[in-house]
Motif scaffolding. Structure first.
Motif, PDB file in Angstrom:
ATOM      1  N   PHE A  20       0.805  -1.223   0.000  1.00 30.58           N
ATOM      2  CA  PHE A  20       0.000   0.000   0.000  1.00 30.58           C
ATOM      3  C   PHE A  20       0.841   1.277   0.000  1.00 30.58           C
ATOM      4  N   LYS A  21       2.158   1.138   0.125  1.00 30.63           N
ATOM      5  CA  LYS A  21       3.096   2.261   0.040  1.00 30.63           C
ATOM      6  C   LYS A  21       2.805   3.338   1.097  1.00 30.63           C
ATOM      7  N   LEU A  22       2.418   2.892   2.295  1.00 37.34           N
ATOM      8  CA  LEU A  22       2.157   3.792   3.415  1.00 37.34           C
ATOM      9  C   LEU A  22       3.171   3.509   4.516  1.00 37.34           C
ATOM     10  N   LYS A  23       3.497   4.512   5.298  1.00 35.07           N
ATOM     11  CA  LYS A  23       4.539   4.369   6.316  1.00 35.07           C
ATOM     12  C   LYS A  23       4.016   3.869   7.652  1.00 35.07           C
ATOM     13  N   GLU A  24       2.802   4.263   8.021  1.00 33.89           N
ATOM     14  CA  GLU A  24       2.290   3.844   9.324  1.00 33.89           C
ATOM     15  C   GLU A  24       0.766   3.776   9.313  1.00 33.89           C
ATOM     16  N   PHE A  25       0.256   2.990  10.241  1.00 30.98           N
ATOM     17  CA  PHE A  25      -1.180   2.871  10.401  1.00 30.98           C
ATOM     18  C   PHE A  25      -1.741   4.099  11.091  1.00 30.98           C
ATOM     19  N   SER A  53     -11.364   1.653   5.060  1.00 25.24           N
ATOM     20  CA  SER A  53     -11.203   0.756   3.912  1.00 25.24           C
ATOM     21  C   SER A  53      -9.849   0.053   3.917  1.00 25.24           C
ATOM     22  N   LEU A  54      -8.819   0.662   4.446  1.00 29.17           N
ATOM     23  CA  LEU A  54      -7.520  -0.006   4.492  1.00 29.17           C
ATOM     24  C   LEU A  54      -7.606  -1.294   5.304  1.00 29.17           C
ATOM     25  N   VAL A  55      -8.434  -1.309   6.344  1.00 36.33           N
ATOM     26  CA  VAL A  55      -8.570  -2.500   7.179  1.00 36.33           C
ATOM     27  C   VAL A  55      -9.018  -3.686   6.329  1.00 36.33           C
ATOM     28  N   TYR A  56     -10.076  -3.501   5.545  1.00 38.14           N
ATOM     29  CA  TYR A  56     -10.561  -4.635   4.755  1.00 38.14           C
ATOM     30  C   TYR A  56      -9.798  -4.824   3.454  1.00 38.14           C
ATOM     31  N   GLN A  57      -9.002  -3.866   3.054  1.00 38.08           N
ATOM     32  CA  GLN A  57      -8.162  -4.058   1.871  1.00 38.08           C
ATOM     33  C   GLN A  57      -6.866  -4.785   2.220  1.00 38.08           C
ATOM     34  N   LEU A  58      -6.327  -4.521   3.393  1.00 35.70           N
ATOM     35  CA  LEU A  58      -5.068  -5.142   3.796  1.00 35.70           C
ATOM     36  C   LEU A  58      -5.275  -6.537   4.371  1.00 35.70           C
ATOM     37  N   PHE A  59      -6.287  -6.732   5.180  1.00 33.92           N
ATOM     38  CA  PHE A  59      -6.461  -7.983   5.914  1.00 33.92           C
ATOM     39  C   PHE A  59      -6.354  -9.246   5.059  1.00 33.92           C
ATOM     40  N   PRO A  60      -7.063  -9.374   3.932  1.00 30.17           N
ATOM     41  CA  PRO A  60      -6.964 -10.636   3.176  1.00 30.17           C
ATOM     42  C   PRO A  60      -5.564 -10.924   2.660  1.00 30.17           C
ATOM     43  N   ARG A  61      -4.747  -9.929   2.522  1.00 33.32           N
ATOM     44  CA  ARG A  61      -3.386 -10.121   2.024  1.00 33.32           C
ATOM     45  C   ARG A  61      -2.492 -10.813   3.050  1.00 33.32           C
ATOM     46  N   LEU A  62      -2.945 -10.906   4.285  1.00 32.37           N
ATOM     47  CA  LEU A  62      -2.202 -11.642   5.300  1.00 32.37           C
ATOM     48  C   LEU A  62      -2.215 -13.143   5.020  1.00 32.37           C
ATOM     49  N   PHE A  63      -3.151 -13.606   4.200  1.00 39.04           N
ATOM     50  CA  PHE A  63      -3.303 -15.023   3.915  1.00 39.04           C
ATOM     51  C   PHE A  63      -2.574 -15.449   2.657  1.00 39.04           C
ATOM     52  N   GLY A  64      -1.899 -14.528   2.009  1.00 40.63           N
ATOM     53  CA  GLY A  64      -1.187 -14.878   0.788  1.00 40.63           C
ATOM     54  C   GLY A  64      -2.135 -15.091  -0.358  1.00 40.63           C
ATOM     55  N   ASP A  65      -1.798 -16.031  -1.224  1.00 39.98           N
ATOM     56  CA  ASP A  65      -2.606 -16.288  -2.418  1.00 39.98           C
ATOM     57  C   ASP A  65      -3.932 -16.953  -2.069  1.00 39.98           C
ATOM     58  N   SER A  66      -4.888 -16.774  -2.952  1.00 41.70           N
ATOM     59  CA  SER A  66      -6.190 -17.418  -2.879  1.00 41.70           C
ATOM     60  C   SER A  66      -6.972 -17.034  -1.631  1.00 41.70           C
ATOM     61  N   SER A  67      -7.127 -15.750  -1.436  1.00 43.03           N
ATOM     62  CA  SER A  67      -7.938 -15.210  -0.350  1.00 43.03           C
ATOM     63  C   SER A  67      -8.899 -14.197  -0.951  1.00 43.03           C
ATOM     64  N   CYS A  68     -10.120 -14.197  -0.459  1.00 41.89           N
ATOM     65  CA  CYS A  68     -11.123 -13.292  -1.000  1.00 41.89           C
ATOM     66  C   CYS A  68     -11.720 -12.450   0.118  1.00 41.89           C
ATOM     67  N   CYS A  69     -11.929 -11.196  -0.180  1.00 39.46           N
ATOM     68  CA  CYS A  69     -12.610 -10.268   0.712  1.00 39.46           C
ATOM     69  C   CYS A  69     -13.838  -9.750  -0.023  1.00 39.46           C
ATOM     70  N   LEU A  86      -7.070  -0.012  -5.994  1.00 37.53           N
ATOM     71  CA  LEU A  86      -6.436  -1.312  -5.757  1.00 37.53           C
ATOM     72  C   LEU A  86      -5.733  -1.805  -7.018  1.00 37.53           C
ATOM     73  N   ARG A  87      -6.392  -1.652  -8.144  1.00 39.29           N
ATOM     74  CA  ARG A  87      -5.784  -2.076  -9.414  1.00 39.29           C
ATOM     75  C   ARG A  87      -4.525  -1.265  -9.717  1.00 39.29           C
ATOM     76  N   ASP A  88      -4.541   0.023  -9.379  1.00 42.62           N
ATOM     77  CA  ASP A  88      -3.350   0.854  -9.575  1.00 42.62           C
ATOM     78  C   ASP A  88      -2.174   0.345  -8.743  1.00 42.62           C
ATOM     79  N   LEU A  89      -2.476  -0.305  -7.616  1.00 44.03           N
ATOM     80  CA  LEU A  89      -1.432  -0.882  -6.764  1.00 44.03           C
ATOM     81  C   LEU A  89      -1.027  -2.281  -7.238  1.00 44.03           C
ATOM     82  N   GLY A  90      -1.672  -2.754  -8.310  1.00 48.70           N
ATOM     83  CA  GLY A  90      -1.368  -4.079  -8.830  1.00 48.70           C
ATOM     84  C   GLY A  90      -2.156  -5.185  -8.150  1.00 48.70           C
ATOM     85  N   LEU A  91      -3.226  -4.831  -7.434  1.00 50.39           N
ATOM     86  CA  LEU A  91      -4.037  -5.807  -6.717  1.00 50.39           C
ATOM     87  C   LEU A  91      -5.289  -6.148  -7.525  1.00 50.39           C
ATOM     88  N   LYS A  92      -5.785  -7.347  -7.338  1.00 50.91           N
ATOM     89  CA  LYS A  92      -6.962  -7.815  -8.065  1.00 50.91           C
ATOM     90  C   LYS A  92      -8.226  -7.381  -7.329  1.00 50.91           C
TER      91      LYS A  92
END
Length: 159
Positions: A20-25, A53-69, A86-92
């Motif tokens: 997400f290119k952010l320095k801190e929560f 929105s960052l909460v629900y955008q970041l959380f599924p990425r903790l599971f690696g591949d094949s996670s859906c939010c 999200l797409r601009d960040l390269g996320l699906k």
């Protein structure tokens, strides 16, 4: 946390910085993410632009591949904007606004979640979320659905 401090890439802090290119929560975000990670249901109440929105955008990425939010929101313009970011960040991410749209994208969602090993954010209107075609999709992807978020919860009474 110091911005120069080393953090694991798969930690919430590492994902925040590297993806997400952010320095801190912001206040409340990390606590919500950690609570979700610990298996607890969470209600996040932050001011406008407080970072919900960052909460629900970041959380599924903790599971690696094949996670859906799944994000349910009545605000189609906001959903479209978040999907674009999200797409601009390269996320699906996919945005489903009308039930017919959900039916058209059902196989794509199932394929991405089950077979392509991709983390995917699915944004949808309340109408799509209760459609019979979406219920069929939910049965197919339930093993990789790590989070259902309701954004703009003040609209729940109308749903």
């Amino acid at each position: 946390m110091d911005a120069t401090e080393e953090v694991p890439e798969t930690s919430p802090e590492g994902i925040l910085r590297n993806v997400f290119k952010l320095k801190e929560f912001r206040a409340g975000q990390l606590k919500a993410i950690e609570s979700l990670r610990d298996g607890r249901d969470v209600v996040v109440r932050l001011s406008t632009n407080g970072g919900k929105s960052l909460v629900y955008q970041l959380f599924p990425r903790l599971f690696g591949d094949s996670s859906c939010c799944l994000v349910i929101s009545p605000l189609s313009a906001l959903m479209s904007e978040q999907v674009e970011k999200l797409r601009d960040l390269g996320l699906k991410a996919i945005c489903l606004i009308v039930p017919a749209h959900a039916k058209d994208l059902s196989n794509k969602i199932i394929d991405r979640c089950q077979y392509c090993n991709q983390t995917l954010s699915v944004y949808m209107s309340p109408e799509c979320a209760v459609s019979s075609s979406w219920m069929d999709v939910m049965k197919e992807i339930r093993h990789c659905l790590h989070l259902i978020a309701v954004d703009e919860a003040h609209c729940v009474a109308e749903w």
